[in-house]
Design an enzyme around this catalytic site. Structure first.
Site, PDB file in Angstrom:
ATOM      1  N   LYS A   1       2.506 -12.118  -5.330  1.00  0.00           N
ATOM      2  CA  LYS A   1       2.637 -10.665  -5.135  1.00  0.00           C
ATOM      3  C   LYS A   1       2.127  -9.928  -6.371  1.00  0.00           C
ATOM      4  O   LYS A   1       1.423  -8.914  -6.265  1.00  0.00           O
ATOM      5  CB  LYS A   1       4.098 -10.297  -4.820  1.00  0.00           C
ATOM      6  CG  LYS A   1       4.533 -10.748  -3.423  1.00  0.00           C
ATOM      7  CD  LYS A   1       6.028 -10.643  -3.168  1.00  0.00           C
ATOM      8  CE  LYS A   1       6.393 -11.279  -1.819  1.00  0.00           C
ATOM      9  NZ  LYS A   1       7.836 -11.307  -1.530  1.00  0.00           N
TER      10      LYS A   1
ATOM     11  N   GLN B   1      13.657 -10.524  -4.075  1.00  0.00           N
ATOM     12  CA  GLN B   1      13.162 -11.733  -3.419  1.00  0.00           C
ATOM     13  C   GLN B   1      14.330 -12.529  -2.848  1.00  0.00           C
ATOM     14  O   GLN B   1      15.328 -12.773  -3.527  1.00  0.00           O
ATOM     15  CB  GLN B   1      12.351 -12.583  -4.417  1.00  0.00           C
ATOM     16  CG  GLN B   1      11.652 -13.779  -3.796  1.00  0.00           C
ATOM     17  CD  GLN B   1      10.565 -13.401  -2.788  1.00  0.00           C
ATOM     18  OE1 GLN B   1       9.877 -12.401  -2.945  1.00  0.00           O
ATOM     19  NE2 GLN B   1      10.406 -14.206  -1.752  1.00  0.00           N
TER      20      GLN B   1
ATOM     21  N   ASP C   1      10.043  -3.740   1.429  1.00  0.00           N
ATOM     22  CA  ASP C   1      10.224  -4.926   2.272  1.00  0.00           C
ATOM     23  C   ASP C   1      10.658  -4.528   3.684  1.00  0.00           C
ATOM     24  O   ASP C   1      10.629  -5.368   4.595  1.00  0.00           O
ATOM     25  CB  ASP C   1      11.329  -5.828   1.680  1.00  0.00           C
ATOM     26  CG  ASP C   1      10.771  -7.085   1.043  1.00  0.00           C
ATOM     27  OD1 ASP C   1       9.662  -7.505   1.432  1.00  0.00           O
ATOM     28  OD2 ASP C   1      11.456  -7.650   0.166  1.00  0.00           O
TER      29      ASP C   1
HETATM   30  N1  GUN Z   1      11.716 -14.369   1.246  1.00  0.00           N
HETATM   31  C1  GUN Z   1      10.920 -14.831   2.227  1.00  0.00           C
HETATM   32  N2  GUN Z   1      10.133 -13.839   2.686  1.00  0.00           N
HETATM   33  C2  GUN Z   1      10.444 -12.729   1.979  1.00  0.00           C
HETATM   34  C3  GUN Z   1       9.975 -11.387   1.989  1.00  0.00           C
HETATM   35  O1  GUN Z   1       9.099 -10.988   2.767  1.00  0.00           O
HETATM   36  N3  GUN Z   1      10.556 -10.560   1.093  1.00  0.00           N
HETATM   37  C4  GUN Z   1      11.532 -10.950   0.253  1.00  0.00           C
HETATM   38  N4  GUN Z   1      12.055 -10.051  -0.570  1.00  0.00           N
HETATM   39  N5  GUN Z   1      12.001 -12.177   0.215  1.00  0.00           N
HETATM   40  C5  GUN Z   1      11.458 -13.072   1.075  1.00  0.00           C
END
Ligand code: GUN
Length: 291
Positions: free
Chosen positions: A52, A96, A119
């Site tokens: 990211k 996350q 998100d």
């Molecule tokens: N863990 C797995 N996929 C995601 C996501 O799209 N966002 C976040 N914050 N955690 C994750």
């Protein structure tokens, strides 16, 4: 069979986002800023957050990772969320997942300012998405819908079987595909761990979204000719390679691909589309805040 190339598609979208950011900066705007909170040392989470950050740099965003130890208390994490909610330099942020077991994930998500919830996990965004109102759509479902659109795949009137009912993927993608909208108008069936005779449903499907997290679950004899297959699975399987693992999807690719009209590879399918969708959401948050 046509490969749904998430890597190439996301690269194209990323360069469009980068051009838009440069145009914003040219007229005195600020670069979008994304912060990620990473709690603990989960290997996959560290990789996702690093990807990211890399994507932010490529799109001309600024970004920051707030690293907190696995022993972080829920209160300390909630304080960090409150700090980011109030920080005028932060356009959007993510926590996350998964979080360590002693932290209540829902409480943390509900503490995020919905306007910075890129998100799209906050109940306000989930509810607005379900109602078809402007919202942040969570990155993986958003990425899947974008990929189907980019390849001009007809969804209207088709039967889509979603494997998995998670809050992050299964249920939101089922909802989006059933909406009266572009890349919608599907008849949707959700299958999950308690579904009896899953193959009965998958064999009827025109489109299958596999998001169970069970490596190579979907076999060749479970699909019909011409099916469109989107594989969301990314399980790490330990091996003797330099990295120590390889990624395996929820689809037995070698068996299913010859019968499919379109199929995503793993890696290089949904994963990069998820990241570029997070960029899109962050750009939208920045534009909303600057206007
Ligand atoms: N863990 C797995 N996929 C995601 C996501 O799209 N966002 C976040 N914050 N955690 C994750």
């Amino acid at each position: 069979m046509i490969l749904l190339d998430g890597k190439a598609t996301s690269a194209r979208i990323k360069s469009q986002i980068a051009a838009q950011v440069e145009a914003m900066v040219q007229v005195g705007g600020k670069r979008p800023h994304l912060t990620a909170i990473l709690v603990g040392e989960d290997g996959a989470s560290k990789t996702y957050v690093a990807n990211k950050e890399k994507a932010c740099a490529a799109a001309g965003f600024t970004s920051e990772v707030v690293r907190m130890p696995a022993t972080t208390s829920e209160e300390a994490l909630l304080n960090e969320v409150a700090r980011l909610n109030a920080d005028p330099d932060v356009d959007g942020f993510i926590v996350q997942l998964p979080l360590p077991r002693h932290i209540n994930e829902n409480r943390v998500i509900e503490a995020i300012d919905p306007r910075k919830d890129v998100d799209g996990f906050h109940p306000e965004n989930v509810g607005r998405m379900m109602l078809g109102l402007p919202s942040f759509i969570s990155a993986t479902p958003f990425g899947i819908v974008t990929l189907l659109e980019e390849y001009g795949i007809e969804t209207s009137g088709r039967h889509c079987v979603v494997l998995g009912r998670s809050n992050i993927v299964g249920r939101p993608i089922a909802n989006l595909l059933s909406q009266k909208a572009k890349a919608g108008d599907c008849t949707v069936t959700i299958c999950h761990s308690r579904t009896k005779e899953i193959a009965k449903y998958t064999r009827e499907a025109d489109i299958i979204i596999a998001a169970l997290g069970v490596p190579e679950f979907l076999k060749g004899d479970m699909v019909k000719e011409g099916v469109v297959v989107v594989d969301v699975g990314i399980t790490r399987i330990a091996d003797s390679s330099e990295k120590g693992y390889h990624l395996v999807g929820d689809v037995a690719f070698d068996e299913v691909a010859p019968k499919a009209s379109y199929i995503t590879p793993v890696p290089g399918g949904v994963g990069p589309m998820t990241i570029v969708s997070l960029l899109k959401n962050t750009l939208k948050a920045a534009i909303n805040r600057q206007s």
